[in-house]
Design an enzyme around this catalytic site. Structure first.
Site, PDB file in Angstrom:
ATOM      1  N   ASN A 121       0.805  -1.231   0.000  1.00 51.50           N
ATOM      2  CA  ASN A 121       0.000   0.000   0.000  1.00 51.50           C
ATOM      3  C   ASN A 121       0.838   1.281   0.000  1.00 51.50           C
ATOM      4  O   ASN A 121       0.337   2.337  -0.360  1.00 51.50           O
ATOM      5  CB  ASN A 121      -1.020  -0.005   1.149  1.00 51.50           C
ATOM      6  N   GLU A 143       5.711  -3.563  11.626  1.00 46.15           N
ATOM      7  CA  GLU A 143       4.367  -2.995  11.713  1.00 46.15           C
ATOM      8  C   GLU A 143       3.448  -3.936  10.948  1.00 46.15           C
ATOM      9  O   GLU A 143       3.580  -4.117   9.745  1.00 46.15           O
ATOM     10  CB  GLU A 143       4.336  -1.606  11.085  1.00 46.15           C
ATOM     11  N   CYS A 196      -3.065   0.388   7.137  1.00 46.77           N
ATOM     12  CA  CYS A 196      -3.081  -0.291   8.437  1.00 46.77           C
ATOM     13  C   CYS A 196      -3.689   0.626   9.498  1.00 46.77           C
ATOM     14  O   CYS A 196      -4.231   0.160  10.489  1.00 46.77           O
ATOM     15  CB  CYS A 196      -1.687  -0.746   8.824  1.00 46.77           C
TER      16      CYS A 196
END
Ligand code: G3H
Length: 496
Positions: free
Chosen positions: A169, A264, A298
């Site tokens: 992304n 992450e 996210c």
């Protein structure tokens, strides 16, 4: 056009090359990996399917280059980073074009991603010069049992080779957020871009090549995770892994061994809305936070927990804004664009079907064409529905009506994720108490969750990750403390 002009060197025929020892090469495998355009669902680009031997070569070359780089003055490292930042920004158009075609990022957001990345590189160069240029001095008499005969000097030294694995992304920005701190701190980089987004990442690497970094210092391999994924993450030549992505990160952390990890992973960011909230502000942030880039962030708002008394008004305001979202191809700058792969779209559809069977209220009709899913708000979601807990990574947002603030905090904390959360209220005391109670790395008060500004600390708790990001924290994670102790003979005289 991507692959032309400045970038003609990085492509051979219709297959993009990989980057090793300062050169663009073809893989000896003779194979390529197709990159499917999420909008047309046809192959748009191809990248090399690198072999394990080629991974070895990239890591060896990065290892050698790092030794000299660690001795390169900080100002010189910073100078090259500033140069790379400028080249990156000059080439925002062709790089953004790749983002549009590979990951269906809306054209305007694609340009923003590249510019944000250039700014991140420059800030990182500045910050590195400041924080790496200073060390500590300690004297032993501050600890009982010692006299003043020991003097301790500490400084920060690089780790070696940093393996950077960004997600689809933000293939440029989340690669840069690993590359820039690693380089300023004196490390070398091996980049493994995601398949969707690999071509944008290769263009970005070429900007660093053009800036004149020493050969080998940055390497980039492309290929199938099944062939080179574990080989890379378990490679003894890798000294640190910085990863952003899904739950693959959990298995990487189990296999990686005793090296620093910065990870992450996913999130189920909750948005708690209290009775005294500014509902217009909350609705605007819920729509922006839940639906920008079609929910594929996210840090997207992934569940709204609203007090019953104001729930209907909030849902009405959110629906009015959802109705204004444009849906279509990224080239037209639509708000909602196709999700990245067909399997992602199928996953979202599975969550929607489950919510339908369990009788959630559909505020809009569910609509899908190929990978394109129309924005959907699901009201009256209950904890027995999958959408209450799983992250869709698509434009579908559940609303759970709560009777008490405690119920909202309980739902948030019962999640296995703990990335960010947000609370809307006009009472700052309540906001701070809720922030303290939420088990997430960050809580935003009266705004949607977000990673940026890029120098803020950014970290997830629980399954959302380990290690803190943000420019300063990344520089610290990508260095280790070196201590030298000067031992003097015991004093042979007394004072007076
Ligand atoms: O998708 C994960 C990113 O770290 C989110 O970044 O908040 O800037 O969209 P963002």
């Amino acid at each position: 056009m991507a692959g032309s002009g400045t970038f003609s060197e990085i492509i051979d025929g219709d297959v993009y090359k990989y980057y090793v020892d300062g050169q663009w090469n073809k893989s000896s495998s003779g194979k390529s990996v197709p990159i499917i355009n999420p909008t047309t669902r046809k192959t748009h680009y191809k990248v090399q399917a690198c072999t394990q031997e080629e991974v070895n070569n990239v890591i060896d070359s990065a290892k050698k280059a790092q030794k000299l780089w660690a001795k390169t003055p900080l100002w010189k490292r910073a100078e090259l980073l500033h140069k790379a930042a400028a080249i990156l920004k000059e080439n925002k158009a062709p790089i953004a074009e790749c983002l549009v075609k590979e990951i269906a990022k809306p054209a305007k957001d694609a340009v923003t991603e590249v510019v944000r990345s250039g700014d991140l590189v420059s800030y990182c160069a500045e910050e590195g010069v400041r924080i790496l240029g200073e060390g500590k001095f300690l004297v032993s008499d501050s600890f009982p049992g010692n006299d003043r005969t020991k003097y301790c000097l500490t400084s920060k030294i690089p780790l070696g080779v940093v393996l950077a694995i960004p997600p689809f992304n933000y293939p440029v920005n989340l690669a840069i957020s690993k590359i820039a701190p690693a380089l300023i701190a004196g490390n070398s980089i091996v980049l493994k871009p995601p398949t969707q987004g690999a071509v944008a990442a290769l263009h970005m690497v070429h900007c660093f090549h053009l800036a004149g970094f020493p050969k080998g210092l940055i390497g980039c391999v492309t290929g199938k995770g099944s062939e080179i994924g574990d080989f890379l993450t378990m490679h003894p030549g890798v000294n640190c892994i910085s990863f952003t992505g899904g739950d693959t990160g959990i298995s990487i952390s189990r296999k990686a061994g005793m090296i620093p990890l910065q990870m992450e992973l996913g999130g189920k960011d909750a948005c708690i809305v209290l009775e005294d909230a500014d509902l217009d502000l909350a609705a605007a942030n819920i729509v922006k936070g839940g639906f920008s880039y079609s929910g594929q962030r996210c840090t997207a708002v992934k569940v709204v927990l609203v007090m019953e008394k104001v729930a209907s008004s909030l849902v009405k305001k959110v629906n009015e804004k959802v109705a204004k979202l444009t849906v279509g191809p990224p080239e037209d700058n639509c708000d909602i664009t196709p999700v990245v792969t067909e399997s992602s779209a199928n996953f979202v559809e599975g969550l929607v079907k489950d919510a339908k069977e369990k009788k959630a209220t559909f505020c809009q009709e569910y609509k899908r064409e190929g990978n394109l899913i129309w924005p959907l708000l699901l009201d009256n979601v209950r904890p027995d529905m999958r959408i209450a807990w799983e992250e869709p990574f698509g434009p579908v947002l559940p609303v759970i009506r709560i009777k008490t603030v405690e119920e909202g905090i309980h739902h948030c904390n019962a999640s296995n994720f703990g990335l960010q959360g947000c609370v809307f209220t006009s009472d700052i005391n309540k906001a701070i108490m809720i922030s303290d109670a939420m088990e997430t790395g960050t809580v935003q008060i009266n705004s949607a969750p977000a990673r940026g500004p890029d120098h803020f600390p950014f970290q997830g708790l629980k399954d959302s990750g380990i290690g803190s990001q943000g420019i300063t924290n990344s520089i610290h994670i990508m260095t280790k403390v070196k201590t030298t102790v000067i031992n003097l003979p015991a004093p042979s005289y007394t004072m007076g």
